[in-house]
Design a protein around this motif. Structure first.
Motif, short mmCIF file in Angstrom:
data_model
loop_
_atom_site.label_atom_id
_atom_site.label_comp_id
_atom_site.label_asym_id
_atom_site.label_seq_id
_atom_site.Cartn_x
_atom_site.Cartn_y
_atom_site.Cartn_z
N VAL A 191 1.03 -1.28 0.00
CA VAL A 191 0.09 0.03 0.04
C VAL A 191 0.96 1.08 -0.11
CG1 VAL A 191 -1.58 1.26 1.25
CG2 VAL A 191 -1.88 -1.16 1.24
N ALA A 192 0.59 2.26 -0.82
CA ALA A 192 1.17 3.53 -0.74
C ALA A 192 0.17 4.52 0.09
CB ALA A 192 1.44 4.16 -2.08
N VAL A 193 0.80 5.34 0.99
CA VAL A 193 0.12 6.25 1.78
C VAL A 193 0.75 7.66 1.45
CG1 VAL A 193 -0.30 7.35 4.07
CG2 VAL A 193 0.07 4.63 3.81
N PHE A 194 -0.08 8.44 0.89
CA PHE A 194 0.53 9.85 0.65
C PHE A 194 0.09 10.95 1.50
CE2 PHE A 194 0.70 7.76 -3.66
CZ PHE A 194 2.25 7.54 -3.89
N GLU A 195 0.85 11.65 2.39
CA GLU A 195 0.68 12.79 3.11
C GLU A 195 0.65 14.00 2.56
OE1 GLU A 195 1.80 13.38 7.63
OE2 GLU A 195 3.48 14.33 6.16
N ASP A 196 -0.35 14.60 2.48
CA ASP A 196 -0.60 16.31 2.34
C ASP A 196 0.03 16.49 0.88
OD1 ASP A 196 -1.43 16.10 4.61
OD2 ASP A 196 -0.14 17.23 5.50
N ILE A 197 -0.12 15.69 -0.18
CA ILE A 197 0.63 15.90 -1.60
C ILE A 197 -0.52 16.74 -2.28
CG2 ILE A 197 1.40 14.85 -3.70
CD1 ILE A 197 3.00 14.29 -1.35
N ALA A 238 -4.44 16.28 -2.36
CA ALA A 238 -4.99 16.62 -3.67
C ALA A 238 -6.02 15.53 -4.16
CB ALA A 238 -3.99 16.98 -4.81
N ASP A 239 -6.79 16.14 -4.91
CA ASP A 239 -7.91 14.92 -5.51
C ASP A 239 -7.36 14.38 -6.73
OD1 ASP A 239 -10.08 13.99 -6.43
OD2 ASP A 239 -11.15 15.72 -7.25
N PRO A 240 -7.24 13.37 -6.52
CA PRO A 240 -6.83 12.20 -7.76
C PRO A 240 -7.43 12.37 -8.97
CG PRO A 240 -7.21 10.83 -6.00
CD PRO A 240 -7.72 12.24 -5.32
N LEU A 241 -8.90 12.68 -8.75
CA LEU A 241 -9.66 12.68 -9.88
C LEU A 241 -9.83 14.21 -10.54
CD1 LEU A 241 -12.59 10.35 -8.89
CD2 LEU A 241 -10.38 9.90 -10.30
N TYR A 242 -9.04 15.08 -10.03
CA TYR A 242 -9.10 16.34 -10.63
C TYR A 242 -8.44 16.26 -12.20
CZ TYR A 242 -7.60 21.42 -11.32
OH TYR A 242 -7.67 22.49 -12.24
N ARG A 243 -8.75 16.94 -13.09
CA ARG A 243 -8.50 16.79 -14.26
C ARG A 243 -6.97 16.64 -14.56
NH1 ARG A 243 -6.95 20.35 -18.34
NH2 ARG A 243 -7.29 21.90 -17.07
N ARG A 244 -6.09 17.35 -14.21
CA ARG A 244 -4.40 17.48 -14.24
C ARG A 244 -3.94 16.13 -13.64
NH1 ARG A 244 -0.22 19.30 -16.28
NH2 ARG A 244 1.76 19.66 -15.06
N ALA A 245 -4.54 15.72 -12.64
CA ALA A 245 -4.06 14.48 -11.89
C ALA A 245 -4.35 13.05 -12.57
CB ALA A 245 -4.47 14.34 -10.55
N VAL A 246 -5.70 13.29 -13.19
CA VAL A 246 -6.00 11.98 -14.29
C VAL A 246 -5.06 12.07 -15.51
CG1 VAL A 246 -7.86 11.13 -15.44
CG2 VAL A 246 -8.39 11.91 -13.10
N LYS A 247 -4.96 13.17 -15.79
CA LYS A 247 -4.26 13.36 -17.23
C LYS A 247 -2.96 12.78 -17.26
CE LYS A 247 -3.05 16.94 -20.83
NZ LYS A 247 -3.16 18.41 -21.20
N VAL A 248 -2.12 13.38 -16.18
CA VAL A 248 -0.79 13.18 -15.83
C VAL A 248 -0.69 11.53 -15.76
CG1 VAL A 248 1.35 13.25 -14.27
CG2 VAL A 248 -0.02 15.47 -15.06
N SER A 249 -1.59 11.18 -14.89
CA SER A 249 -1.70 9.69 -14.65
C SER A 249 -2.04 8.65 -15.84
CB SER A 249 -2.49 9.14 -13.48
OG SER A 249 -3.81 9.12 -14.01
#
Length: 274
Positions: free
Chosen positions: A125-131, A159-170
């Motif tokens: 599991v990955a845990v991301f703090e305050d990214i 941050a929201d992983p479903l925000y457009r930029r996060a989705v696009k980069v991923s």
């Protein structure tokens, strides 16, 4: 089969899901509140659909209609055909990929159910703090998908992983890795530990061991915890972790950004059978 509707008015209320996509603060508030997110580009739209997200509508420039024909034929949502100029006026930027879709979010699973044995063989599991940087978070999700991480946990301020930029980069990898948001941090380390995971904090500290040393221990269940690029993990998170781990560096470099560090850590700790 979805109806293809030509729209020539940028103020048409049917396009409201797509307005002001460059206004980050607006979209951060609006999208979770309204239960939507925006998928951009053919590949990302297809991956969102394959992951079971329901389409609210699609916005296409003319040259993308035939490319997306099979998606249009299967969609139960309206598909709006617009000119590139109108798309830019609505969204606030030039839509290079010519295809956008508004998708319905799914309810997030609880931490316990995500990590439970019945959810599958969840071992890393990955845990991301305050990214808070969407590009870093999207890249980290892409690394997690590519390198076999079974789930991602986000602290409340991430941050929201479903925000457009996060989705696009991923490249749509946010749809491939199960994830949820922790309710309280670092108190929820206890939930992770109770599910059988050893928590390893990536950091520079006097008691840190090397990543190779961590990998050699071959923990059956391992949660890797990452902090922000500038400040790293909070003292509270470091105190709650079972181990501190560092990536050895050369040439006077003391750290990598979170996306690069996650890729190194995910690869180094992959299960022996991977």
């Amino acid at each position: 089969m979805a109806e293809l509707i030509t729209v020539d008015d940028p103020d048409d209320p049917r396009l409201s899901d797509y307005t002001g996509l460059t206004d980050v603060e607006l979209r951060r508030r609006r999208e979770p509140a309204e239960g939507l997110f925006i998928a951009e580009g053919e590949k990302v739209i297809r991956r969102a659909g394959d992951a079971g997200y329901e389409m609210r509508s699609m916005l296409l420039s003319a040259k993308w209609v035939e490319v997306m024909r099979d998606v249009i034929d299967e969609a139960r949502a309206p598909v709006y055909a617009v000119t590139p100029e109108l798309a830019e006026r609505v969204t606030g930027y030039h839509v290079h990929r010519g295809a956008l879709a508004s998708m319905q979010r799914k309810p997030l699973p609880g931490v316990g159910s995500l990590l439970a044995p019945e959810s599958g063989n969840v071992r890393r599991v990955a845990v991301f703090e305050d990214i808070v940087d969407h590009a870093n978070l999207g890249a980290a999700f892409r690394n997690a998908a590519a390198l076999g991480v079974d789930a991602v946990l986000l602290t409340p301020r991430c941050a929201d992983p479903l925000y457009r930029r996060a989705v696009k980069v991923s490249m749509g990898s946010v749809f491939l890795v199960p994830w949820t948001r922790l309710g309280s941090w670092p108190e929820d380390v206890d939930l992770i530990r109770s599910a059988g995971f050893t928590t390893a904090a990536l950091c520079l500290s006097e008691q840190s061991i090397t990543l190779d040393a961590l990998a050699a221990r071959q923990h059956e269940k391992l949660a890797l915890v990452f902090g922000t690029e500038g400040d790293g993990l909070t003292p509270e998170a470091l105190a709650a972790a079972d181990a501190h781990v560092r990536i050895p560096m050369d040439a006077g470099v003391d750290s990598l950004n979170v996306a690069a560090a996650s890729a190194v850590a995910f690869y180094a700790t992959r299960p022996a059978s991977a």
